[in-house]
Design a protein around this motif. Structure first.
Motif, PDB file in Angstrom:
ATOM      1  N   LEU A  27       0.841  -1.206   0.000  1.00 56.53           N
ATOM      2  CA  LEU A  27       0.000   0.000   0.000  1.00 56.53           C
ATOM      3  C   LEU A  27       0.870   1.247   0.000  1.00 56.53           C
ATOM      4  O   LEU A  27       1.947   1.255   0.591  1.00 56.53           O
ATOM      5  N   THR A  28       0.407   2.312  -0.638  1.00 57.08           N
ATOM      6  CA  THR A  28       1.082   3.608  -0.527  1.00 57.08           C
ATOM      7  C   THR A  28       0.746   4.157   0.870  1.00 57.08           C
ATOM      8  O   THR A  28      -0.153   3.642   1.548  1.00 57.08           O
ATOM      9  N   TRP A  29       1.415   5.228   1.280  1.00 54.09           N
ATOM     10  CA  TRP A  29       1.109   5.808   2.598  1.00 54.09           C
ATOM     11  C   TRP A  29      -0.349   6.255   2.662  1.00 54.09           C
ATOM     12  O   TRP A  29      -1.034   6.026   3.647  1.00 54.09           O
ATOM     13  N   THR A  30      -0.819   6.917   1.603  1.00 56.17           N
ATOM     14  CA  THR A  30      -2.218   7.386   1.609  1.00 56.17           C
ATOM     15  C   THR A  30      -3.165   6.203   1.783  1.00 56.17           C
ATOM     16  O   THR A  30      -4.104   6.255   2.580  1.00 56.17           O
ATOM     17  N   GLU A  31      -2.910   5.121   1.035  1.00 52.79           N
ATOM     18  CA  GLU A  31      -3.779   3.942   1.144  1.00 52.79           C
ATOM     19  C   GLU A  31      -3.709   3.357   2.558  1.00 52.79           C
ATOM     20  O   GLU A  31      -4.714   2.913   3.104  1.00 52.79           O
ATOM     21  N   PHE A  32      -2.503   3.370   3.131  1.00 46.27           N
ATOM     22  CA  PHE A  32      -2.366   2.837   4.493  1.00 46.27           C
ATOM     23  C   PHE A  32      -3.196   3.661   5.487  1.00 46.27           C
ATOM     24  O   PHE A  32      -3.946   3.122   6.295  1.00 46.27           O
ATOM     25  N   TRP A  33      -3.105   5.005   5.404  1.00 46.20           N
ATOM     26  CA  TRP A  33      -3.867   5.845   6.361  1.00 46.20           C
ATOM     27  C   TRP A  33      -5.372   5.679   6.173  1.00 46.20           C
ATOM     28  O   TRP A  33      -6.140   5.894   7.098  1.00 46.20           O
ATOM     29  N   LEU A  34      -5.786   5.302   4.965  1.00 39.76           N
ATOM     30  CA  LEU A  34      -7.223   5.104   4.714  1.00 39.76           C
ATOM     31  C   LEU A  34      -7.713   3.729   5.184  1.00 39.76           C
ATOM     32  O   LEU A  34      -8.910   3.479   5.248  1.00 39.76           O
ATOM     33  N   SER A  35      -6.768   2.836   5.521  1.00 41.58           N
ATOM     34  CA  SER A  35      -7.184   1.501   5.988  1.00 41.58           C
ATOM     35  C   SER A  35      -7.551   1.582   7.467  1.00 41.58           C
ATOM     36  O   SER A  35      -7.211   2.548   8.155  1.00 41.58           O
ATOM     37  N   ARG A  36      -8.253   0.562   7.969  1.00 41.64           N
ATOM     38  CA  ARG A  36      -8.637   0.560   9.387  1.00 41.64           C
ATOM     39  C   ARG A  36      -7.406   0.668  10.275  1.00 41.64           C
ATOM     40  O   ARG A  36      -7.366   1.473  11.211  1.00 41.64           O
ATOM     41  N   ASP A  37      -6.359  -0.130   9.980  1.00 32.58           N
ATOM     42  CA  ASP A  37      -5.160  -0.122  10.825  1.00 32.58           C
ATOM     43  C   ASP A  37      -4.473   1.240  10.786  1.00 32.58           C
ATOM     44  O   ASP A  37      -3.972   1.720  11.800  1.00 32.58           O
ATOM     45  N   GLY A  38      -4.476   1.861   9.593  1.00 33.38           N
ATOM     46  CA  GLY A  38      -3.869   3.184   9.465  1.00 33.38           C
ATOM     47  C   GLY A  38      -4.643   4.210  10.280  1.00 33.38           C
ATOM     48  O   GLY A  38      -4.054   5.029  11.004  1.00 33.38           O
ATOM     49  N   ALA A  39      -5.985   4.152  10.176  1.00 33.12           N
ATOM     50  CA  ALA A  39      -6.817   5.112  10.910  1.00 33.12           C
ATOM     51  C   ALA A  39      -6.630   4.910  12.419  1.00 33.12           C
ATOM     52  O   ALA A  39      -6.516   5.881  13.174  1.00 33.12           O
ATOM     53  N   LEU A  40      -6.551   3.633  12.868  1.00 34.48           N
ATOM     54  CA  LEU A  40      -6.358   3.374  14.305  1.00 34.48           C
ATOM     55  C   LEU A  40      -4.983   3.861  14.759  1.00 34.48           C
ATOM     56  O   LEU A  40      -4.844   4.421  15.840  1.00 34.48           O
ATOM     57  N   SER A  41      -3.960   3.676  13.903  1.00 34.23           N
ATOM     58  CA  SER A  41      -2.608   4.156  14.254  1.00 34.23           C
ATOM     59  C   SER A  41      -2.627   5.677  14.393  1.00 34.23           C
ATOM     60  O   SER A  41      -2.035   6.230  15.324  1.00 34.23           O
ATOM     61  N   ALA A  42      -3.323   6.343  13.466  1.00 30.08           N
ATOM     62  CA  ALA A  42      -3.379   7.807  13.519  1.00 30.08           C
ATOM     63  C   ALA A  42      -4.079   8.256  14.803  1.00 30.08           C
ATOM     64  O   ALA A  42      -3.610   9.167  15.498  1.00 30.08           O
ATOM     65  N   LEU A  43      -5.187   7.547  15.142  1.00 28.68           N
ATOM     66  CA  LEU A  43      -5.938   7.894  16.346  1.00 28.68           C
ATOM     67  C   LEU A  43      -5.071   7.702  17.592  1.00 28.68           C
ATOM     68  O   LEU A  43      -5.017   8.560  18.483  1.00 28.68           O
ATOM     69  N   LEU A  44      -4.369   6.563  17.618  1.00 26.77           N
ATOM     70  CA  LEU A  44      -3.485   6.268  18.751  1.00 26.77           C
ATOM     71  C   LEU A  44      -2.415   7.350  18.873  1.00 26.77           C
ATOM     72  O   LEU A  44      -2.093   7.819  19.971  1.00 26.77           O
ATOM     73  N   GLY A  45      -1.872   7.762  17.713  1.00 22.08           N
ATOM     74  CA  GLY A  45      -0.844   8.811  17.689  1.00 22.08           C
ATOM     75  C   GLY A  45      -1.381  10.098  18.286  1.00 22.08           C
ATOM     76  O   GLY A  45      -0.709  10.758  19.099  1.00 22.08           O
TER      77      GLY A  45
END
Ligand SMILES: CC(C)(COP(=O)(O)OP(=O)(O)OC[C@H]1O[C@@H](n2cnc3c(N)ncnc32)[C@H](O)[C@@H]1O)[C@@H](O)C(=O)NCCC(=O)NCCS
Ligand SMILES: Nc1ncnc2c1ncn2[C@@H]1O[C@H](COP(=O)(O)OP(=O)(O)OP(=O)(O)O)[C@@H](O)[C@H]1O
Length: 230
Positions: free
Chosen positions: A199-217
């Protein structure tokens, strides 16, 4: 999350390619199945369509006679536009619901098998766009064989869609399905590796795991900020 658009012309081989994705454990959202649900007896779409087209399109059991409705809309552009307009809200919300369910489960690559991807302007949500192309004679022959239809019915259905040449010109990836099933399998393997690339970074942030990582951050950032200031 990567949303892969899978489209093409009628009988160009989308369902065949879609089955290949499923065999390779990639989730597929099938717009034809969602559209069928949208016309099931007593659903919202059913009520609107019966009100607009009249009870003549019903079978004895009250279900929509799909063959009859198909004959009407594939030979009359204004009636087809009316049907599309009535069902579009149910089909698009059904597609988004299926995507959401897969997102919640953590799926990172989802294939959207949407025959009218370009016509419905849903292509802007998908990258890459895979178009299954076939030469016009093969398309007509396969369609008539599969549906046991007359040449006139088959041509009406083909002409009801945006031209396959135009779809091909707007594709990121073209699968030429004019050859044998073996040829298709070989081309599919190449396409699969493209679709499964990291996945590209944008695709990663749009995934559930990416969104949860961002929230955790964000939560860690806020807590750390509080500790600094108090
Ligand atoms: C007219 C209907 C009842 C005919 O049903 P039938 O069982 O004969 O065909 P089926 O639904 O399996 O569709 C077969 C193929 O026809 C083509 N097709 C279907 N609807 C349309 C349409 N409105 N315009 C152009 N092509 C269409 C697609 O390539 C599709 O894969 C049905 O196709 C329908 O309800 N169509 C409107 C909903 C729609 O837009 N479906 C496509 C989902 S994006
Ligand atoms: N490479 C191939 N060689 C021979 N037959 C094929 C090949 N690919 C697909 N077919 C056949 O062609 C027909 C159309 O294929 P398919 O149903 O996958 O098309 P589709 O694009 O999903 O159609 P629709 O738009 O109606 O949903 C089917 O009968 C299928 O078995």
């Amino acid at each position: 999350m990567r949303l892969v658009g899978l489209t093409g012309g009628i009988a160009s081989g989308k369902s065949t390619v879609s089955s290949m994705f499923k065999h390779n454990h990639i989730s597929v959202v099938d717009a034809d199945i969602i559209a069928r649900d949208a016309l099931k007896k007593n659903s919202g779409g059913y009520k609107k369509v019966v009100a607009a087209f009249g009870p003549d399109i019903l079978q004895d059991d009250g279900q929509v006679d799909r063959l009859k409705l198909g004959r009407i809309v594939f030979s009359d552009a204004s009636k087809r536009q009316l049907l599309n307009r009535l069902l579009a809200p149910y089909i698009s919300s059904g597609i988004f619901l299926e995507i959401f369910k897969l997102w919640i489960k953590g799926h990172k690559v989802i294939v959207l098998d949407i025959p009218l991807l370009f016509e419905a302007k849903m292509d802007k949500w998908t990258k890459p766009i895979v178009v299954v192309w076939v030469d016009p004679e093969t398309q007509l022959r396969r369609l008539m064989e599969r549906d046991n239809s007359t040449e006139e019915d088959a041509r009406n259905r083909i002409n009801a869609q945006m031209s396959l040449e135009l779809k091909k010109s707007q594709a990121d990836i073209v699968i030429d399905n004019t050859g044998s099933r073996q040829d298709l399998q070989e081309r599919f393997s190449e396409v699969l590796s493209q679709v499964k690339r990291p996945l590209t970074w944008t695709e990663f942030w749009l995934s559930r795991d990416g969104a949860l990582s961002a929230l955790l951050g964000v939560i860690i950032g806020v807590l750390a900020g509080k500790k600094l200031f108090w």
